[in-house]
Design a protein around this motif. Structure first.
Motif, mmCIF file in Angstrom:
data_model
loop_
_atom_site.group_PDB
_atom_site.id
_atom_site.type_symbol
_atom_site.label_atom_id
_atom_site.label_comp_id
_atom_site.label_asym_id
_atom_site.label_seq_id
_atom_site.Cartn_x
_atom_site.Cartn_y
_atom_site.Cartn_z
ATOM 1 N N ASN A 198 0.849 -1.186 0.000
ATOM 2 C CA ASN A 198 0.000 0.000 0.000
ATOM 3 C C ASN A 198 0.891 1.245 0.000
ATOM 4 O O ASN A 198 2.089 1.177 0.306
ATOM 5 C CB ASN A 198 -0.906 -0.015 1.234
ATOM 6 C CG ASN A 198 -2.082 0.943 1.106
ATOM 7 O OD1 ASN A 198 -2.260 1.590 0.061
ATOM 8 N ND2 ASN A 198 -2.888 1.051 2.139
ATOM 9 N N ASN B 172 2.778 4.378 1.307
ATOM 10 C CA ASN B 172 3.393 4.519 2.627
ATOM 11 C C ASN B 172 4.226 5.791 2.688
ATOM 12 O O ASN B 172 4.403 6.485 1.681
ATOM 13 C CB ASN B 172 4.217 3.282 2.965
ATOM 14 C CG ASN B 172 5.256 2.961 1.901
ATOM 15 O OD1 ASN B 172 6.337 3.516 1.883
ATOM 16 N ND2 ASN B 172 4.894 2.052 0.972
ATOM 17 N N ASN C 90 4.942 2.470 9.203
ATOM 18 C CA ASN C 90 3.969 1.401 9.021
ATOM 19 C C ASN C 90 3.901 1.009 7.537
ATOM 20 O O ASN C 90 3.834 1.870 6.657
ATOM 21 C CB ASN C 90 2.595 1.847 9.510
ATOM 22 C CG ASN C 90 1.575 0.727 9.475
ATOM 23 O OD1 ASN C 90 1.908 -0.446 9.637
ATOM 24 N ND2 ASN C 90 0.326 1.073 9.258
ATOM 25 N N GLN D 63 1.795 -1.602 4.912
ATOM 26 C CA GLN D 63 0.679 -2.528 4.693
ATOM 27 C C GLN D 63 0.951 -3.326 3.418
ATOM 28 O O GLN D 63 1.253 -2.766 2.374
ATOM 29 C CB GLN D 63 -0.630 -1.754 4.579
ATOM 30 C CG GLN D 63 -0.979 -0.985 5.853
ATOM 31 C CD GLN D 63 -2.184 -0.082 5.692
ATOM 32 O OE1 GLN D 63 -2.570 0.268 4.568
ATOM 33 N NE2 GLN D 63 -2.788 0.312 6.800
ATOM 34 N N TYR E 23 -3.514 -10.231 3.853
ATOM 35 C CA TYR E 23 -3.034 -8.894 4.187
ATOM 36 C C TYR E 23 -2.356 -8.907 5.558
ATOM 37 O O TYR E 23 -2.793 -9.610 6.476
ATOM 38 C CB TYR E 23 -4.196 -7.896 4.216
ATOM 39 C CG TYR E 23 -4.977 -7.837 2.921
ATOM 40 C CD1 TYR E 23 -4.579 -6.989 1.885
ATOM 41 C CD2 TYR E 23 -6.097 -8.641 2.727
ATOM 42 C CE1 TYR E 23 -5.288 -6.935 0.698
ATOM 43 C CE2 TYR E 23 -6.815 -8.599 1.541
ATOM 44 C CZ TYR E 23 -6.404 -7.742 0.523
ATOM 45 O OH TYR E 23 -7.108 -7.703 -0.652
ATOM 46 N N SER F 198 0.387 -6.092 8.138
ATOM 47 C CA SER F 198 1.154 -4.852 8.254
ATOM 48 C C SER F 198 2.347 -5.095 9.166
ATOM 49 O O SER F 198 2.306 -5.948 10.059
ATOM 50 C CB SER F 198 0.290 -3.705 8.791
ATOM 51 O OG SER F 198 -0.145 -3.981 10.106
#
Length: 243
Positions: A81, A83, A125, A127, A138, A140
């Motif tokens: 994702n 970031n 973080n 993901q 999924y 993280s």
């Protein structure tokens, strides 16, 4: 960077400034031990563990994929994702043969920082989505910030002195590092392995002072002052200022 700098050590610098040990304790970039990022019970039998590395300017995600299901796994793919620093896979996830039950495979996935950027909370973080022939899963994880420290992060001495004075108080944070058994020279060598460069060293009233700089992949500079008490290695003070 945010004006609230209460997060640097909690955002991945804590491991780097754990001056008591770790892989590459005195040379080379720090590499954290692999951790389980995706338990098999949450991914229909697929377990993923991993860590991050930076070597000679190249960032990698070191993965171990384990098939704990009763069926063969194949057709793997991975996607990040957006970031904070644009981390993204630089190549497809290459699993060259189907993964049989109870089989594991180690993969070094090269990364770059040219992906889409979106500020995350916390900043580091990440993901991740992983696909195989069974489903899409999924998870993280938090990547250590020092994988983003570039090799040309040594600031010129005079610029460091001028910049240090100009940084506003709201861009400053202080921390205390406990149980540091290394002296100033060993600390300097260890941190340089992760592209934290010592600009100057001096002794003030029995304390060794290290002034250091680093630069992130997005061009942001971070300056630091380490105060080391040779007579009391249990406590080392760190002051961080961010441009």
């Amino acid at each position: 960077m945010p004006t609230n700098l209460g997060a640097p050590l909690g955002s991945g610098l804590g491991d780097l400034f754990d001056l008591t040990g770790g892989v590459g304790a005195l040379s080379g970039s720090y590499v954290a031990p692999k951790a389980v990022w995706l338990p098999a019970m949450k991914a229909k039998g697929l377990e993923i563990s991993g860590t991050f590395t930076r070597q000679v300017g190249s960032i990698s995600m070191e993965l171990v994929l384990t098939n704990k299901a009763l069926q063969v796994m194949s057709d793997f793919a991975i996607q990040f994702n957006r970031n904070s620093f644009g981390l993204a896979p630089a190549a497809p996830l290459q699993v060259h043969a189907p993964l049989a039950p109870n089989q594991s495979v180690e993969i070094s996935l090269p990364l770059n920082t040219v992906g889409s950027v979106m500020k995350m909370d916390p900043l580091n973080n990440l993901q991740v989505a992983v696909k195989n022939n069974i489903d899409v899963f999924y998870f993280s994880t938090l990547y250590p910030l020092h994988i983003l420290f570039v090799e040309d992060g040594k600031m010129e001495r005079q610029m460091f002195l001028a910049t240090w004075k100009d940084i506003p108080n709201e861009n400053e944070a202080q921390f205390q590092i406990k149980d540091c058994s290394l002296n100033a020279d060993a600390i300097s060598v260890k941190l340089q392995g992760s592209n934290v460069f010592t600009i100057a060293k001096r002794n003030v009233e029995g304390q060794d002072m290290l002034y250091q700089s680093l630069k992130l992949t997005n061009g942001i500079w971070v300056l630091a002052e380490l105060r080391i008490q040779p007579s009391n290695p249990s406590f080392t003070d760190l002051e961080v200022r961010t441009l």
